[in-house]
Design a protein around this motif. Sequence first.
Motif, PDB file in Angstrom:
ATOM      1  N   UNK A 232      -6.670   5.283   3.655  1.00 22.81           N
ATOM      2  CA  UNK A 232      -5.734   4.790   4.667  1.00 22.81           C
ATOM      3  C   UNK A 232      -4.494   4.198   4.002  1.00 22.81           C
ATOM      4  N   UNK A 233      -4.687   3.480   2.907  1.00 27.15           N
ATOM      5  CA  UNK A 233      -3.546   2.910   2.172  1.00 27.15           C
ATOM      6  C   UNK A 233      -2.676   4.019   1.575  1.00 27.15           C
ATOM      7  N   UNK A 234      -3.293   5.071   1.085  1.00 28.33           N
ATOM      8  CA  UNK A 234      -2.516   6.187   0.518  1.00 28.33           C
ATOM      9  C   UNK A 234      -1.721   6.906   1.600  1.00 28.33           C
ATOM     10  N   UNK A 235      -2.290   7.020   2.789  1.00 22.53           N
ATOM     11  CA  UNK A 235      -1.555   7.666   3.879  1.00 22.53           C
ATOM     12  C   UNK A 235      -0.329   6.828   4.267  1.00 22.53           C
ATOM     13  N   UNK A 236      -0.506   5.517   4.338  1.00 22.51           N
ATOM     14  CA  UNK A 236       0.635   4.651   4.635  1.00 22.51           C
ATOM     15  C   UNK A 236       1.678   4.737   3.527  1.00 22.51           C
ATOM     16  N   UNK A 237       1.222   4.804   2.293  1.00 27.81           N
ATOM     17  CA  UNK A 237       2.146   4.934   1.161  1.00 27.81           C
ATOM     18  C   UNK A 237       2.942   6.228   1.254  1.00 27.81           C
ATOM     19  N   UNK A 238       2.283   7.315   1.619  1.00 24.27           N
ATOM     20  CA  UNK A 238       2.974   8.604   1.716  1.00 24.27           C
ATOM     21  C   UNK A 238       4.052   8.559   2.795  1.00 24.27           C
ATOM     22  N   UNK A 239       3.821   7.783   3.852  1.00 22.65           N
ATOM     23  CA  UNK A 239       4.778   7.711   4.952  1.00 22.65           C
ATOM     24  C   UNK A 239       5.885   6.687   4.707  1.00 22.65           C
ATOM     25  N   UNK A 240       5.546   5.567   4.051  1.00 25.86           N
ATOM     26  CA  UNK A 240       6.502   4.458   3.975  1.00 25.86           C
ATOM     27  C   UNK A 240       6.859   4.011   2.560  1.00 25.86           C
ATOM     28  N   UNK A 241       6.122   4.470   1.558  1.00 22.98           N
ATOM     29  CA  UNK A 241       6.546   4.277   0.181  1.00 22.98           C
ATOM     30  C   UNK A 241       6.110   3.013  -0.534  1.00 22.98           C
ATOM     31  N   UNK A 242       5.423   2.085   0.126  1.00 19.63           N
ATOM     32  CA  UNK A 242       4.996   0.855  -0.545  1.00 19.63           C
ATOM     33  C   UNK A 242       3.833   1.174  -1.485  1.00 19.63           C
ATOM     34  N   UNK A 243       3.952   0.738  -2.731  1.00 18.76           N
ATOM     35  CA  UNK A 243       2.884   0.949  -3.688  1.00 18.76           C
ATOM     36  C   UNK A 243       1.738  -0.022  -3.482  1.00 18.76           C
TER      37      UNK A 243
END
Length: 330
Positions: A232-243
Amino acid sequence: MSLRTQLTEILPPLLPSNPAESIKGTELIRLARLQLNGAYSDASLRYHFSIMSCDPASPIAKVEKGQGYYRRTAPVPALTGAQELLALSHGRLDDFGSDHEAVDAALERLRKFRAVVMRYYDVNGRFPFVFRQAFAQGSPLGNLWKFPEVVLVDWETGEGPDGELTLDPTMLSLKQRMGLPPFRLHAARLRIQPSLDSFREDFFQALSASIWAQGGELIYAAPVLDEALADALRRLNAAFGVGVISFGLTPQALDDLPRPANILNAHPKETEALMERLDVHRIAAPHSRQHIDWQALDGLRRESPEIDQLIAWLSSCIENGRAEAYREEA
């Protein structure tokens, strides 16, 4: 002005930050007496040192199993401390009841983790700037979404003749001509425990607080063991860029670490031993932008003087041609 009020103002510059360099009570009395208004006995001063050292809000701390005193590590800012407690209790602070020891333990873990993060990035050539005033008691809750807890600064450096990290004048000039900042700023939020109940709030606070910077980071102390949470964190990262990164420190591991002041002032061998305790794992890499949103940053300047402190520090590094760690005023 009461004796305690006077001591609260007088003691910080007199106290060493490193517990290993603690000052004896007799010497501290001598130095304090030079600035005190009023005639106070040695017994009265020793009594106040002892009482104040038991108060987490006071500037003086006593070394464990010793007689010396040192300057207490900065307290956890009120807003971030309260948010951490809310996350631990899933939004129900009543769960802590009157268990003050549990509250103190949770806040001490946060202090230790903040010290670990500072030391880790110092060792790895990144320069941290910590926001405190923006989260002080009485600050608006909205500041949790506006300000990061830490800004990580990356410079392009070389080693000077004295071992100093010097800035490349050619690259500084080139970036100035191209309208690019000569550094990279990533704004980070620190949290102890990743959870499926709170990760979205963690992530979007990190995103919101980094909107002006060139990138954002969400830094967890504990490992992210839940595969669904990591995905879930990786999906959010792919959409919004926060590491997203984990230091692999469980709450129990944090409890076993030395005091925050000892972490921040650790000698090289002690620092090496501390770094060996970490299991740093990158869950998702941050997406870095070329430009800073100067308009958004200028808007934040009106809400916290720490933005001006950040800018002054960066400007000083450029003027001196050296990448220097930020030093907080005592």
